[in-house]
Design a protein around this motif. Structure first.
Motif, short mmCIF file in Angstrom:
data_model
loop_
_atom_site.label_atom_id
_atom_site.label_comp_id
_atom_site.label_asym_id
_atom_site.label_seq_id
_atom_site.Cartn_x
_atom_site.Cartn_y
_atom_site.Cartn_z
N THR A 23 0.84 -1.19 0.00
CA THR A 23 0.00 0.00 0.00
C THR A 23 0.87 1.24 0.00
OG1 THR A 23 -1.70 -1.17 1.23
CG2 THR A 23 -1.83 1.21 1.23
N ALA A 24 0.43 2.24 -0.75
CA ALA A 24 1.14 3.51 -0.79
C ALA A 24 0.44 4.52 0.10
CB ALA A 24 1.21 4.03 -2.21
N SER A 25 1.23 5.37 0.71
CA SER A 25 0.65 6.42 1.54
C SER A 25 0.28 7.61 0.68
CB SER A 25 1.64 6.85 2.62
OG SER A 25 2.84 7.31 2.03
N ARG A 26 -0.95 8.04 0.76
CA ARG A 26 -1.45 9.30 0.20
C ARG A 26 -1.52 9.39 -1.32
NH1 ARG A 26 2.25 10.90 3.91
NH2 ARG A 26 3.61 11.73 2.29
N PHE A 27 -1.37 8.27 -2.03
CA PHE A 27 -1.55 8.35 -3.47
C PHE A 27 -1.93 6.98 -4.01
CE2 PHE A 27 2.12 6.29 -5.49
CZ PHE A 27 2.90 6.03 -4.38
#
Length: 125
Positions: A23-27
């Motif tokens: 999972t990517a943070s904020r995008f």
């Protein structure tokens, strides 16, 4: 700064299954290629699989074909690696990596700019 977080690792018996998440943070991963790599102590990271999220095209290392499946969720915020029929040889730390771009995803670690911290997968015999 792209930050990737892997999860889903653990201890499983041979023949079992695990699903790893990246999972990517904020995008979102809309225009990224995401790769999964495995590393065991004393060895280089081996490519496992990758996906070009924009079109969903995926590639697998030969020994993973038919056992592993890579996919993204509909929102393209998470990439999963479903691992079935696990073998002791699958043991290692699994890393996800991101490369900004579309088109065929790459099997070389040098192609990826951003890496997660890794998640341990242990398959017992």
């Amino acid at each position: 700064q792209v930050q990737l977080v892997e999860s889903g690792g653990g201890l499983v018996q041979a023949g079992g299954s695990l699903r790893l998440s990246c999972t990517a943070s904020r995008f979102s991963f809309d225009y990224y290629r995401i790769g999964w790599f495995r590393q065991v102590p004393g060895k280089d990271r081996d490519w496992v699989s990758c996906i070009s999220v924009s079109d969903g095209s995926a590639r697998y290392a030969e020994s993973m074909k038919g056992r592993f499946t890579i996919a993204s969720n509909n929102a393209k915020t998470t990439v999963y690696l479903q691992m079935n029929s696990l073998e002791p040889e699958d043991t290692g730390v699994y890393y996800c990596a991101a490369d900004l771009g579309i088109g065929t995803c790459q099997d070389l670690s040098i192609s990826y700019d951003f890496w997660g911290q890794g998640t341990q997968v242990t398959v017992s015999s």
